[in-house]
Motif scaffolding. Structure first.
Motif, PDB file in Angstrom:
ATOM      1  N   ALA A  96       0.826  -1.209   0.000  1.00  0.00           N
ATOM      2  CA  ALA A  96       0.000   0.000   0.000  1.00  0.00           C
ATOM      3  C   ALA A  96       0.863   1.262   0.000  1.00  0.00           C
ATOM      4  O   ALA A  96       0.581   2.225  -0.721  1.00  0.00           O
ATOM      5  CB  ALA A  96      -0.933  -0.019   1.207  1.00  0.00           C
ATOM      6  N   GLU A  97       1.908   1.274   0.798  1.00  0.00           N
ATOM      7  CA  GLU A  97       2.790   2.447   0.855  1.00  0.00           C
ATOM      8  C   GLU A  97       3.452   2.723  -0.490  1.00  0.00           C
ATOM      9  O   GLU A  97       3.482   3.861  -0.961  1.00  0.00           O
ATOM     10  CB  GLU A  97       3.868   2.234   1.932  1.00  0.00           C
ATOM     11  N   SER A  98       3.964   1.664  -1.118  1.00  0.00           N
ATOM     12  CA  SER A  98       4.684   1.863  -2.373  1.00  0.00           C
ATOM     13  C   SER A  98       3.738   2.247  -3.501  1.00  0.00           C
ATOM     14  O   SER A  98       4.088   3.075  -4.358  1.00  0.00           O
ATOM     15  CB  SER A  98       5.469   0.603  -2.739  1.00  0.00           C
ATOM     16  N   LEU A  99       2.526   1.694  -3.509  1.00  0.00           N
ATOM     17  CA  LEU A  99       1.567   2.026  -4.557  1.00  0.00           C
ATOM     18  C   LEU A  99       1.060   3.455  -4.396  1.00  0.00           C
ATOM     19  O   LEU A  99       0.905   4.192  -5.393  1.00  0.00           O
ATOM     20  CB  LEU A  99       0.394   1.039  -4.540  1.00  0.00           C
ATOM     21  N   ALA A 100       0.812   3.875  -3.171  1.00  0.00           N
ATOM     22  CA  ALA A 100       0.382   5.251  -2.931  1.00  0.00           C
ATOM     23  C   ALA A 100       1.471   6.232  -3.366  1.00  0.00           C
ATOM     24  O   ALA A 100       1.195   7.250  -4.012  1.00  0.00           O
ATOM     25  CB  ALA A 100       0.044   5.444  -1.453  1.00  0.00           C
ATOM     26  N   GLU A 101       2.723   5.909  -3.052  1.00  0.00           N
ATOM     27  CA  GLU A 101       3.824   6.799  -3.445  1.00  0.00           C
ATOM     28  C   GLU A 101       3.975   6.838  -4.957  1.00  0.00           C
ATOM     29  O   GLU A 101       4.201   7.906  -5.545  1.00  0.00           O
ATOM     30  CB  GLU A 101       5.120   6.317  -2.800  1.00  0.00           C
ATOM     31  N   LEU A 102       3.848   5.701  -5.621  1.00  0.00           N
ATOM     32  CA  LEU A 102       3.987   5.651  -7.075  1.00  0.00           C
ATOM     33  C   LEU A 102       2.949   6.520  -7.768  1.00  0.00           C
ATOM     34  O   LEU A 102       3.239   7.169  -8.774  1.00  0.00           O
ATOM     35  CB  LEU A 102       3.852   4.198  -7.552  1.00  0.00           C
ATOM     36  N   THR A 103       1.738   6.553  -7.241  1.00  0.00           N
ATOM     37  CA  THR A 103       0.631   7.258  -7.888  1.00  0.00           C
ATOM     38  C   THR A 103       0.444   8.681  -7.400  1.00  0.00           C
ATOM     39  O   THR A 103      -0.349   9.438  -7.975  1.00  0.00           O
ATOM     40  CB  THR A 103      -0.680   6.489  -7.660  1.00  0.00           C
ATOM     41  N   GLY A 104       1.121   9.061  -6.326  1.00  0.00           N
ATOM     42  CA  GLY A 104       0.967  10.402  -5.790  1.00  0.00           C
ATOM     43  C   GLY A 104      -0.313  10.600  -5.014  1.00  0.00           C
ATOM     44  O   GLY A 104      -0.741  11.751  -4.807  1.00  0.00           O
ATOM     45  N   LEU A 105      -0.918   9.516  -4.557  1.00  0.00           N
ATOM     46  CA  LEU A 105      -2.133   9.598  -3.750  1.00  0.00           C
ATOM     47  C   LEU A 105      -1.859   9.078  -2.342  1.00  0.00           C
ATOM     48  O   LEU A 105      -0.712   8.804  -2.001  1.00  0.00           O
ATOM     49  CB  LEU A 105      -3.262   8.839  -4.454  1.00  0.00           C
ATOM     50  N   ASP A 106      -2.903   8.953  -1.531  1.00  0.00           N
ATOM     51  CA  ASP A 106      -2.689   8.765  -0.100  1.00  0.00           C
ATOM     52  C   ASP A 106      -3.008   7.374   0.436  1.00  0.00           C
ATOM     53  O   ASP A 106      -2.284   6.854   1.281  1.00  0.00           O
ATOM     54  CB  ASP A 106      -3.544   9.771   0.690  1.00  0.00           C
ATOM     55  N   MET A 107      -4.133   6.809   0.008  1.00  0.00           N
ATOM     56  CA  MET A 107      -4.612   5.570   0.618  1.00  0.00           C
ATOM     57  C   MET A 107      -4.989   4.560  -0.451  1.00  0.00           C
ATOM     58  O   MET A 107      -5.332   4.914  -1.580  1.00  0.00           O
ATOM     59  CB  MET A 107      -5.835   5.830   1.512  1.00  0.00           C
ATOM     60  N   ARG A 218      -7.485  17.467 -18.634  1.00  0.00           N
ATOM     61  CA  ARG A 218      -7.329  18.667 -17.797  1.00  0.00           C
ATOM     62  C   ARG A 218      -8.676  19.345 -17.587  1.00  0.00           C
ATOM     63  O   ARG A 218      -8.975  19.862 -16.500  1.00  0.00           O
ATOM     64  CB  ARG A 218      -6.352  19.639 -18.460  1.00  0.00           C
ATOM     65  N   GLY A 219      -9.509  19.343 -18.633  1.00  0.00           N
ATOM     66  CA  GLY A 219     -10.836  19.932 -18.511  1.00  0.00           C
ATOM     67  C   GLY A 219     -11.702  19.178 -17.524  1.00  0.00           C
ATOM     68  O   GLY A 219     -12.457  19.784 -16.741  1.00  0.00           O
ATOM     69  N   VAL A 220     -11.623  17.845 -17.544  1.00  0.00           N
ATOM     70  CA  VAL A 220     -12.382  17.031 -16.581  1.00  0.00           C
ATOM     71  C   VAL A 220     -11.917  17.340 -15.166  1.00  0.00           C
ATOM     72  O   VAL A 220     -12.729  17.505 -14.242  1.00  0.00           O
ATOM     73  CB  VAL A 220     -12.226  15.533 -16.889  1.00  0.00           C
ATOM     74  N   ARG A 221     -10.592  17.432 -14.986  1.00  0.00           N
ATOM     75  CA  ARG A 221     -10.054  17.734 -13.653  1.00  0.00           C
ATOM     76  C   ARG A 221     -10.535  19.100 -13.163  1.00  0.00           C
ATOM     77  O   ARG A 221     -10.967  19.249 -12.008  1.00  0.00           O
ATOM     78  CB  ARG A 221      -8.526  17.677 -13.711  1.00  0.00           C
ATOM     79  N   HIS A 251       0.003  12.183 -19.046  1.00  0.00           N
ATOM     80  CA  HIS A 251       0.248  12.867 -20.311  1.00  0.00           C
ATOM     81  C   HIS A 251      -0.309  14.294 -20.291  1.00  0.00           C
ATOM     82  O   HIS A 251       0.103  15.129 -21.084  1.00  0.00           O
ATOM     83  CB  HIS A 251      -0.371  12.080 -21.473  1.00  0.00           C
ATOM     84  N   GLU A 252      -1.268  14.556 -19.386  1.00  0.00           N
ATOM     85  CA  GLU A 252      -1.798  15.911 -19.247  1.00  0.00           C
ATOM     86  C   GLU A 252      -1.511  16.498 -17.871  1.00  0.00           C
ATOM     87  O   GLU A 252      -2.092  17.515 -17.492  1.00  0.00           O
ATOM     88  CB  GLU A 252      -3.303  15.923 -19.542  1.00  0.00           C
ATOM     89  N   GLY A 253      -0.638  15.853 -17.120  1.00  0.00           N
ATOM     90  CA  GLY A 253      -0.262  16.384 -15.819  1.00  0.00           C
ATOM     91  C   GLY A 253      -1.401  16.416 -14.821  1.00  0.00           C
ATOM     92  O   GLY A 253      -1.463  17.304 -13.965  1.00  0.00           O
ATOM     93  N   VAL A 254      -2.296  15.438 -14.917  1.00  0.00           N
ATOM     94  CA  VAL A 254      -3.508  15.423 -14.096  1.00  0.00           C
ATOM     95  C   VAL A 254      -3.389  14.383 -12.983  1.00  0.00           C
ATOM     96  O   VAL A 254      -2.881  13.279 -13.205  1.00  0.00           O
ATOM     97  CB  VAL A 254      -4.731  15.100 -14.984  1.00  0.00           C
ATOM     98  N   VAL A 255      -3.853  14.735 -11.785  1.00  0.00           N
ATOM     99  CA  VAL A 255      -3.960  13.780 -10.679  1.00  0.00           C
ATOM    100  C   VAL A 255      -5.431  13.673 -10.304  1.00  0.00           C
ATOM    101  O   VAL A 255      -6.033  14.647  -9.840  1.00  0.00           O
ATOM    102  CB  VAL A 255      -3.140  14.230  -9.450  1.00  0.00           C
ATOM    103  N   PRO A 256      -6.063  12.518 -10.514  1.00  0.00           N
ATOM    104  CA  PRO A 256      -7.478  12.369 -10.150  1.00  0.00           C
ATOM    105  C   PRO A 256      -7.640  12.239  -8.641  1.00  0.00           C
ATOM    106  O   PRO A 256      -6.661  12.070  -7.905  1.00  0.00           O
ATOM    107  CB  PRO A 256      -7.874  11.072 -10.860  1.00  0.00           C
TER     108      PRO A 256
END
Length: 410
Positions: A96-107, A218-221, A251-256
């Motif tokens: 869980a820690e490594s996957l959260a870090e890879l994706t830039g999310l928390d949980m 980016r528009g969706v974000r 590719h669009e610099g987006v974090v969901p």
């Protein structure tokens, strides 16, 4: 492939006939019976070799039997395979820690299959809408895109526009609004005070590798942030290196707000999926409200951690980007020579064949006879998604086989 040739006591034809009376007919596989595999190659029961240009719909991003993943699985098999989440296990936190870090999310919410991840995200988004956004009970809606593919459970086919997936399976689950893909105006019009989330694929795989216009993600974000709903990105097929980045949204610099992963996360060894999200979102779940007997089991966590380690090097993302240039170049040369058009990003392409030459199924069968395995999707479209371990020479071999097949005409 360096493994010794495989020989079965039964032929391909005999094994295919044996399946007919005992297996549900929910698939229409090509008439090849795979017995062994390594890297980008598979071998049938008669010892014939095929170049795998499908890679398990991206579940085999790292090829068949990648040594690091096989080693991780073997090591864990000797220790512990399952506890259920009734107890802790010593592999889950690292995963869980490594996957959260890879994706830039928390949980992380670990599950097993892609469809389970989508179903879990639907539940989490609704719960978040009621507890955080303040939507009235049982009024939450989720906006999705036409031509989506998120799985085939009852709830998921409720918001599919594919009648093959829907017909005969109603009544359907309410609470979804369908808008055209790649249409920000339609999306904005569908969002209101009841909207919990927008659920989309950054690239629509089953629809034929449909890539949205630059700026759409980016528009969706921006739209979801402005209107106070969640952006849920289904990267079960597009994620984990396939497009030349770890995630297609990059590719669009987006974090969901919520990211759905699966397929390649299990390394082609075990089914592993995950909902990865901001802490505020996943914290709405409390004990007893959601779960999975096998989700987060030690074997899956060990393999998943090994997958993350491979991705942390950036090697596979670079390979997908570099070989993607070869793939696009090869397909470009075939446009007007049997290929009507194509869409490609990284090592992933949807190729529209001239219907006068054949259907997607017919082209797939002809390629099989040339020693290359692909799979058709709608009409005369085939998908190419080789393992990211494929070499440039192997990729050119596959493109050459496609050229040969197209040159044979109808």
């Amino acid at each position: 492939m360096t493994v010794a040739p495989s020989r079965s006591l039964r032929s391909s034809a005999e094994l295919i006939r044996a399946e007919e009376p005992v297996l549900a007919h929910n698939y229409h596989p090509l008439p090849v019976v795979v017995a062994r595999a390594e890297g980008a190659w598979v071998e049938d029961v008669e010892g014939r070799r095929f170049l795998d240009m499908l890679a398990g719909y991206s579940a085999l991003n790292f090829g068949h039997r990648h040594p690091a993943l096989i080693e991780a699985a073997h090591r864990q098999l000797d220790q512990l395979t399952l506890t259920s989440r009734a107890f802790h296990n010593d592999r889950l936190a690292q995963f869980a820690e490594s996957l959260a870090e890879l994706t830039g999310l928390d949980m992380v919410l670990p599950m097993n299959t892609g469809a389970e991840a989508v179903e879990s995200a639907v539940k989490v988004a609704r719960k978040w809408a009621y507890e955080v956004k303040g939507v009235a009970p049982d009024r939450a809606t989720i906006v999705v895109a036409a031509d989506n593919f998120h799985g085939r459970t009852t709830t998921i086919v409720s918001f599919s526009t594919d009648e093959t997936a829907r017909a005969g399976f109603g009544p359907f689950t309410p609470g979804f609004r369908v808008v055209p893909y790649n249409d920000l105006a339609a999306l904005e019009a569908a969002i209101d005070e009841t909207t919990a989330a927008v659920l989309i694929e950054p690239i629509q795989g089953e629809a034929g590798v449909v890539i949205p216009d630059d700026g759409y993600l980016r528009g969706v974000r921006e739209l979801t942030r402005r209107t106070g709903c969640l952006f849920v990105a289904d990267e079960i097929q597009s994620g984990l290196g396939r497009t030349g980045r770890t995630l297609a949204v990059e590719h669009e610099g987006v974090v969901p707000d919520v990211l759905l992963l699966g397929k390649a996360l299990g390394g082609g060894i075990v089914p592993v999926s995950a909902v990865v999200a901001r802490r505020e979102v996943l914290q709405v779940l409390r004990p007893g409200e959601h779960g999975s007997t096998f989700g987060g089991n030690p074997l899956s966590a060990a393999v998943g951690s090994a997958v993350v380690e491979l991705l942390e090097t950036g090697e596979f993302q670079r390979r997908a980007a570099e070989l993607g240039v070869v793939l696009r170049g090869g397909l470009d040369a075939l446009v007007g020579k049997g290929v009507k058009s194509f869409r490609a990003r990284g090592l992933w392409a949807g190729v529209d064949i001239d219907p006068a030459i054949g259907t997607g199924r017919e082209i797939s069968e002809r390629l099989m006879r040339e020693g290359v395995l692909v799979k058709d999707t709608h009409g005369s479209t085939i998908r190419l998604a080789p393992p990211l371990t494929i070499t440039g020479e192997e990729l050119r071999t596959a493109l050459g086989a496609l050229e040969t097949v197209l040159g044979q005409g109808a």
